[in-house]
Write an enzyme that holds these catalytic residues in place. Structure first.
Site, PDB file in Angstrom:
ATOM      1  N   ARG A 147      56.073  43.301  42.820  1.00  0.00           N
ATOM      2  CA  ARG A 147      54.724  42.862  43.193  1.00  0.00           C
ATOM      3  C   ARG A 147      53.754  43.235  42.068  1.00  0.00           C
ATOM      4  NH1 ARG A 147      52.065  39.407  46.552  1.00  0.00           N
ATOM      5  NH2 ARG A 147      50.308  40.346  47.663  1.00  0.00           N
ATOM      6  N   THR A 178      53.918  29.569  47.568  1.00  0.00           N
ATOM      7  CA  THR A 178      54.789  30.513  46.905  1.00  0.00           C
ATOM      8  C   THR A 178      56.128  29.826  46.893  1.00  0.00           C
ATOM      9  OG1 THR A 178      53.508  32.410  47.618  1.00  0.00           O
ATOM     10  CG2 THR A 178      55.821  32.820  47.397  1.00  0.00           C
ATOM     11  N   GLU A 218      46.707  37.288  42.270  1.00  0.00           N
ATOM     12  CA  GLU A 218      47.146  38.183  43.359  1.00  0.00           C
ATOM     13  C   GLU A 218      46.096  39.225  43.762  1.00  0.00           C
ATOM     14  OE1 GLU A 218      50.022  37.371  45.676  1.00  0.00           O
ATOM     15  OE2 GLU A 218      50.571  36.957  43.604  1.00  0.00           O
ATOM     16  N   ASP A 242      44.612  39.024  47.116  1.00  0.00           N
ATOM     17  CA  ASP A 242      45.326  39.454  48.325  1.00  0.00           C
ATOM     18  C   ASP A 242      44.825  40.816  48.814  1.00  0.00           C
ATOM     19  OD1 ASP A 242      46.819  37.249  48.862  1.00  0.00           O
ATOM     20  OD2 ASP A 242      48.753  38.099  48.343  1.00  0.00           O
ATOM     21  N   SER A 294      52.343  39.101  52.388  1.00  0.00           N
ATOM     22  CA  SER A 294      52.987  38.632  53.620  1.00  0.00           C
ATOM     23  C   SER A 294      54.414  38.198  53.356  1.00  0.00           C
ATOM     24  CB  SER A 294      52.240  37.426  54.180  1.00  0.00           C
ATOM     25  OG  SER A 294      50.945  37.780  54.494  1.00  0.00           O
TER      26      SER A 294
HETATM   27  N1  GLU Z   1      50.141  35.951  47.836  1.00  0.00           N
HETATM   28  C1  GLU Z   1      50.790  35.708  49.077  1.00  0.00           C
HETATM   29  C2  GLU Z   1      51.456  36.955  49.594  1.00  0.00           C
HETATM   30  O1  GLU Z   1      51.952  37.720  48.858  1.00  0.00           O
HETATM   31  C3  GLU Z   1      51.841  34.705  48.958  1.00  0.00           C
HETATM   32  C4  GLU Z   1      51.223  33.423  48.585  1.00  0.00           C
HETATM   33  C5  GLU Z   1      51.365  32.434  49.649  1.00  0.00           C
HETATM   34  O2  GLU Z   1      52.486  32.010  49.925  1.00  0.00           O
HETATM   35  O3  GLU Z   1      50.338  32.091  50.218  1.00  0.00           O
HETATM   36  O4  GLU Z   1      51.474  37.162  50.748  1.00  0.00           O
END
Ligand code: GLU
Length: 693
Positions: A105, A395, A434, A437, A457
């Site tokens: 990550r 993603t 990111e 998030d 997520s």
């Molecule tokens: N950044 C999102 C996450 O890590 C994933 C991106 C997405 O699929 O919306 O949860």
């Protein structure tokens, strides 16, 4: 663009339910005779699947194949993941019967504060602005993660597994319908800084399906990685160019931040669901815990008896989601910064306590987080619950199994489609956004902090059955990932569907009361019944997630897979199984009716044919109106009969049910109001309401 995704399958799944033909292993049915034995991959692009298959054919293991797939996806699906982003790789090692999680990550740079996304007035900068600046870019982890996985658990070198990706970038690939669609939808974003536009929108024209895309800058970058490994990125020329670009776009990232990036190997979160061991991504992902909390809540109900996508099933599922997502918002973040009650959240007693909050008859309007800490013998620390407010991005997820029985489940991202919209000039890859998030406002466990990982997520998950690998599964879709993964598992284990059908069955998502997102194919009657229970279903359907899974029939030693149809999902086995999903048909717009029907401000989904204006007054097809108002039966109602159907006068019926009703003849809107949260459920078996004239 909207697509009619899964409605064709509803009928099919209905037949399957009534005439099941299953082998004893869930997810596999008698029609799936030719399973693979030499390895299998499921990815969202045929060329990425090819890359993985090739590595398996060359004798690589699941980790080698996964590395090749990730690198290839950077070329063939550059808007979803790549070396400018991060991800979670779950690895099942057959020899030790163990699962580990490699966390690549992205990390926050050193020089940030929790106020990163606040403007001068202390207000959060709107998402659309904040996600396309240098501040949104976190330190990428993907290539270090891939390299670490290969070094520890692979059998091949990075220089080998990067070959297919280099070839695809150098010789070019055909833009598929999925990429063309995503480019089309993101032209403005791509043109903001022009570098990405030069690749995807050359001369102002978005690349169309079928044209060849050659990416020489990306090929150069991949070759540097081939020669020097991840050093070329973290301490070399790629990193220098990356940092320069981020700073130019308003970010603070330095080459030191890149040097300091660390991949973490973590203990996954585990639980047991109806005899299957479910193993999933641990914090900083909220995915694993929330998927498992939903499953454990559902375990207390006879899900199979409720039936797939029945009103009862979807009501309980929505309520379970609300409980689990409330806990997610309160407690889940980067565990290196805040303790996360991973044990308490999945403690059987805690789950029982939470499950009791589900009213089988109506939506609970005020769901709050529970206190899982007391099941860990600790006091709940005081903290702020922060509401999820980021738009859902995309993603990618892929799953792999090799002939030795190892499995990989890998979800990987650059956050939004095309990430921040920033491409590293001369190096041809997109940078993530990111940092968005994290919460935009300070105060919660997921606030921005230096060197912290934003809450995710992503829910790459592995299921085992008595020491045997069984399933690798995951999805993109921001917070909806959790719903997609949980529902597909429920479809396989409870609803006994073969994996492909389990993936294509329409899904719902609700991260909190009241709004429920739903996919095309969720039946209108079901939606009306859910609305009668107090849920608010979005007016139009939207696709949710993009699931890729592989399944191992542990009784006959065969491997199968399933892939979603919102991209060109592909399953390829080394010695058998070859499937690529077809582009779904576009969703047809519903014809507007002669008036609008709203209950407590929410538009009900009546079709034009179900509504009539008779002498200037609104009428609705009798059975549909009663369903939407939660009334089981009617007797002696004055109905208007025409074209085989009978219609009821809306104002009169609603009035007799205690609604406050108003009919605006000029604007053609009928409004009903009632406090549903405190009224007895109209569907309560004991006192079904019967309305009379
Ligand atoms: N950044 C999102 C996450 O890590 C994933 C991106 C997405 O699929 O919306 O949860």
């Amino acid at each position: 663009m909207k697509y009619l995704k899964k409605s064709m399958l509803v009928t099919f799944s209905f037949f399957c339910l009534t005439t099941p033909a299953f082998a004893s292993v869930p997810g596999v049915d008698d029609s799936m005779k030719k399973g693979a034995t030499e390895g299998i991959v499921s990815a969202s692009h045929p060329l990425a699947a090819e890359a993985g298959k090739k590595i398996l054919e060359q004798g690589g293991n699941a980790v080698d194949a996964a590395a090749a797939i990730q690198l290839s996806l950077n070329v063939v699906e550059p808007m979803m993941s790549g070396i400018g982003g991060g991800g979670f790789m779950m690895i099942y090692r057959k020899d030790e019967n163990k699962i580990t999680m490699l966390d690549s990550r992205e990390m926050a740079p050193e020089n940030v504060t929790p106020e990163l996304f606040l403007d001068e007035k202390g207000q959060p900068v709107p998402f659309n602005e904040r996600h396309t600046t240098g501040k949104a870019v976190a330190v990428p982890g993907t290539i270090k993660g891939v390299e670490a996985a290969l070094e520890k658990y692979g059998t091949m070198k990075l220089s080998q597994v990067v070959e297919p990706a280099i070839e695809q970038a150098e010789k070019g690939i055909k833009v598929n319908w999925s990429m063309a669609q995503y480019i089309d939808e993101n032209v403005q974003k791509l043109q903001k800084y022009q570098t990405a536009a030069n690749v995807f929108v050359p001369n102002g024209k978005p690349l169309k399906e079928g044209v060849t895309l050659i990416q020489p800058d990306l090929a150069k970058t991949l070759k540097l990685i081939q020669q020097q490994g991840s050093k070329a990125f973290y301490t070399g020329e790629i990193g220098e160019a990356l940092v320069k670009e981020v700073q130019q776009r308003g970010g603070t990232m330095t080459t030191k931040d890149l040097e300091n990036y660390v991949v973490k190997e973590r203990e996954p979160v585990k639980s047991n669901y109806r005899g299957f061991e479910v193993v999933s991504a641990a914090p900083p992902s909220s995915g694993g815990l929330t998927v498992q909390e939903i499953l454990k809540l559902m375990e207390g109900f006879d899900v199979q008896k409720m039936g797939v996508n029945s009103p009862a099933y979807l009501h309980h599922l929505t309520e379970a989601m609300h409980l689990a997502y409330a806990d997610r918002a309160a407690y889940m973040a980067d565990e290196d910064f805040y303790d996360v009650p991973t044990k308490g959240l999945l403690d059987e007693e805690y789950i029982k306590e939470r499950r009791q909050l589900i009213n089988p008859d109506k939506a609970t309007t005020d769901v709050k987080e529970g206190d899982p800490w007391k099941y860990e013998g600790k006091d709940s620390p005081s903290q702020v619950t922060v509401k999820e407010n980021n738009p859902i991005g995309q993603t990618t997820h892929f799953s792999v199994m090799d002939k030795w029985g190892n499995m990989v489940s890998y979800t990987t991202t650059i956050e939004q489609v095309f990430g921040s919209g920033i491409m590293v000039p001369g190096y041809g890859f997109m940078l993530n956004n990111e940092m968005t998030d994290f919460d935009a406002t300070p105060g919660g466990v997921n606030q921005v902090e230096p060197r912290k990982r934003p809450r995710s997520s992503m829910s790459p998950t592995l299921l085992l059955k008595e020491g045997q690998p069984f399933m690798a599964i995951g999805s993109p879709g921001g917070p909806t990932i959790i719903a997609s993964v949980a529902e597909t598992i429920l479809n396989v284990i409870d609803h006994q569907m073969p994996i492909q059908e389990a993936i294509l069955t329409p899904r719902i998502y609700s991260g909190g009361y009241p709004t429920v997102r739903w996919e095309p194919g969720i039946d209108q009657n079901t939606r009306l019944e859910l609305m009668a229970k107090g849920h608010v279903l979005e007016e139009v359907p939207q696709n949710i997630g993009n699931v890729q899974a592989v399944i191992f029939d542990y009784e006959n030693g065969k491997m199968y897979g399933g892939a979603d149809d919102t991209r060109e999902g592909t399953v390829l086995g080394v010695d058998a199984v070859s499937y690529t999903s077809k582009e779904p048909r576009a969703i047809k717009e519903e014809e507007k009716g002669p008036f609008t029907f709203k209950v407590n401000g929410n538009v009900y989904p009546y079709t034009a044919k179900q509504m009539k204006l008779i002498d200037g007054k609104p009428f609705i097809q009798s059975d549909k109106l009663l369903l939407g108002l939660g009334v089981i039966e009617s007797t002696d109602l004055e109905t208007y009969k025409s074209d085989k159907n009978s219609y009821l006068p809306v104002v009169k019926v609603a009035d007799s049910l205690g609604y406050k009703v108003s009919w605006n003849e000029e604007e053609k809107v009928v409004l009903l109001e009632k406090d549903l949260s405190n009224s007895d459920s109209p569907n309560d078996d004991e006192d079904d309401e019967i309305i009379t004239k």
